[in-house]
Scaffold this motif. Sequence first.
Motif, mmCIF file in Angstrom:
data_model
loop_
_atom_site.group_PDB
_atom_site.id
_atom_site.type_symbol
_atom_site.label_atom_id
_atom_site.label_comp_id
_atom_site.label_asym_id
_atom_site.label_seq_id
_atom_site.Cartn_x
_atom_site.Cartn_y
_atom_site.Cartn_z
ATOM 1 N N ALA A 345 0.828 -1.209 0.000
ATOM 2 C CA ALA A 345 0.000 0.000 0.000
ATOM 3 C C ALA A 345 0.863 1.260 0.000
ATOM 4 C CB ALA A 345 -0.920 -0.004 1.216
ATOM 5 N N VAL A 346 2.002 1.211 0.670
ATOM 6 C CA VAL A 346 2.915 2.358 0.677
ATOM 7 C C VAL A 346 3.466 2.597 -0.730
ATOM 8 C CG1 VAL A 346 5.091 3.256 1.587
ATOM 9 C CG2 VAL A 346 3.523 2.020 3.105
ATOM 10 N N ILE A 347 3.896 1.518 -1.383
ATOM 11 C CA ILE A 347 4.507 1.643 -2.706
ATOM 12 C C ILE A 347 3.490 2.066 -3.764
ATOM 13 C CG2 ILE A 347 5.586 0.317 -4.586
ATOM 14 C CD1 ILE A 347 7.003 -1.345 -2.383
ATOM 15 N N ARG A 348 2.312 1.450 -3.758
ATOM 16 C CA ARG A 348 1.345 1.696 -4.823
ATOM 17 C C ARG A 348 0.409 2.873 -4.542
ATOM 18 N NH1 ARG A 348 4.056 -0.359 -8.277
ATOM 19 N NH2 ARG A 348 3.618 -2.353 -9.328
ATOM 20 N N GLU A 349 0.096 3.102 -3.254
ATOM 21 C CA GLU A 349 -0.930 4.093 -2.935
ATOM 22 C C GLU A 349 -0.423 5.257 -2.094
ATOM 23 O OE1 GLU A 349 -3.939 1.818 -0.966
ATOM 24 O OE2 GLU A 349 -3.990 0.291 -2.549
ATOM 25 N N GLY A 350 0.836 5.215 -1.706
ATOM 26 C CA GLY A 350 1.358 6.293 -0.883
ATOM 27 C C GLY A 350 0.850 6.257 0.550
ATOM 28 N N ALA A 351 0.445 5.080 1.023
ATOM 29 C CA ALA A 351 -0.056 4.936 2.389
ATOM 30 C C ALA A 351 1.068 5.182 3.398
ATOM 31 C CB ALA A 351 -0.642 3.540 2.583
ATOM 32 N N GLU A 352 0.691 5.379 4.644
ATOM 33 C CA GLU A 352 1.675 5.595 5.708
ATOM 34 C C GLU A 352 2.326 4.268 6.090
ATOM 35 O OE1 GLU A 352 1.934 7.445 10.260
ATOM 36 O OE2 GLU A 352 0.029 7.358 9.197
ATOM 37 N N GLN A 353 3.632 4.277 6.290
ATOM 38 C CA GLN A 353 4.328 3.071 6.694
ATOM 39 C C GLN A 353 3.957 2.694 8.120
ATOM 40 O OE1 GLN A 353 8.440 3.625 4.085
ATOM 41 N NE2 GLN A 353 8.569 2.638 6.080
#
Length: 386
Positions: A345-353
């Motif tokens: 989700a971080v890589i594809r959607e810019g979600a928080e780690q």
Amino acid sequence: MAPIKTCVLGVGLGGLAFHIPFVLALPDLFKLHAVMERNPAGPGGKLQARFGEEAAKGVIIHRNIDAVLADPEIELVVITTPSETHYELAKKVLQAGKHVLVDKPVAAHASQVLELGELAKSKNLVLYPFQNRRWDSDFLTLKKLLELPSDHPNSLGTLYEFESRFDRFRETLKGSWKDLPLEANGLVYDLASHTIDQVLVLFGRPTKITAFVENIRGIGSKEVDDTFTLFLHYPPLEAAGGTQPQSFTVILRGHILSVRSPQVRYVVRGTRGTYLKYGVDVQEDQLKVIPDPAQITQSPEYGVEPEAIWGTVDNLAADGATVVKSVWPSSERGSYIGLYENAAAVIREGAEQAVKWEQSAEVIELIELAYKSAREERTLVVPPRA
């Protein structure tokens, strides 16, 4: 969302048990594009030997890091090689413009961790530390216990001591790279990297540290520690009522000559109760033998602790004298796969780690302070977060 084309560096225990199974178990999020194996014994290498021909079909075997870096299709590189190589490999991969997930310890020195973080930021790349034990069943269950309101009958009250242990019994060397006097080797780097991370999640940064680190068996290199006891000193936790403890201490232990089964995992003491837990999360043992990674998401037994190692809570009754014992079930299922889902989700959607890179720098900083404390035989002040 297209699956993230992933390369796993290393097909030893780390790669085959802690990384490749999750990549294969999440085909909508990841595609195992390649592995790095220097001398594969057969066409599919160790990947095929472990998971079968179907799992290895179409997976490229790169023989060295240069071939990995030159592969334009690779988006994410998972580093699960010997610990001393993590910093240099992560740096090369980031410089090549690829995302990185790196196993613990992420580097030998906090300065290296911060340097990698700046490099990743400058290239707008994801740099993710593999702190999988935040998804241990017993740790998730313990967090629920500590979040209970003070008036709950199972509340521990105000904590004054928290002990977390990874003990085992082994009289001989493992016969691997972990026995060698290399940077980032030793039991503190290997296991305290987990327990320190968990404690930082629960309680934040300590103010002082006192450490005892040694090679208690006296075998192999004396520079490679096999036993540690770390005391992390905190200001007292504020009591909601009743007795106000005057200190709060975290004790982290890892002993190589502990004769016990199951081993002690947690002892948490508060003004209204004590939590005691034996045995470790079952996922590692399951991942070592699981025949099909799909079972990680499909099997109802995966990540579920047996009742035999559930924790217990001793609480003071309302009369303030009677002690009442009860079982605190490991109700939370262990889920290392949650880290991989978050990374995607971080890589594809810019979600928080879920596990921030800066937190991994704090872990290594405390490990370095622990070694210094042990060498100098004194308590050290932990400087405020920069």
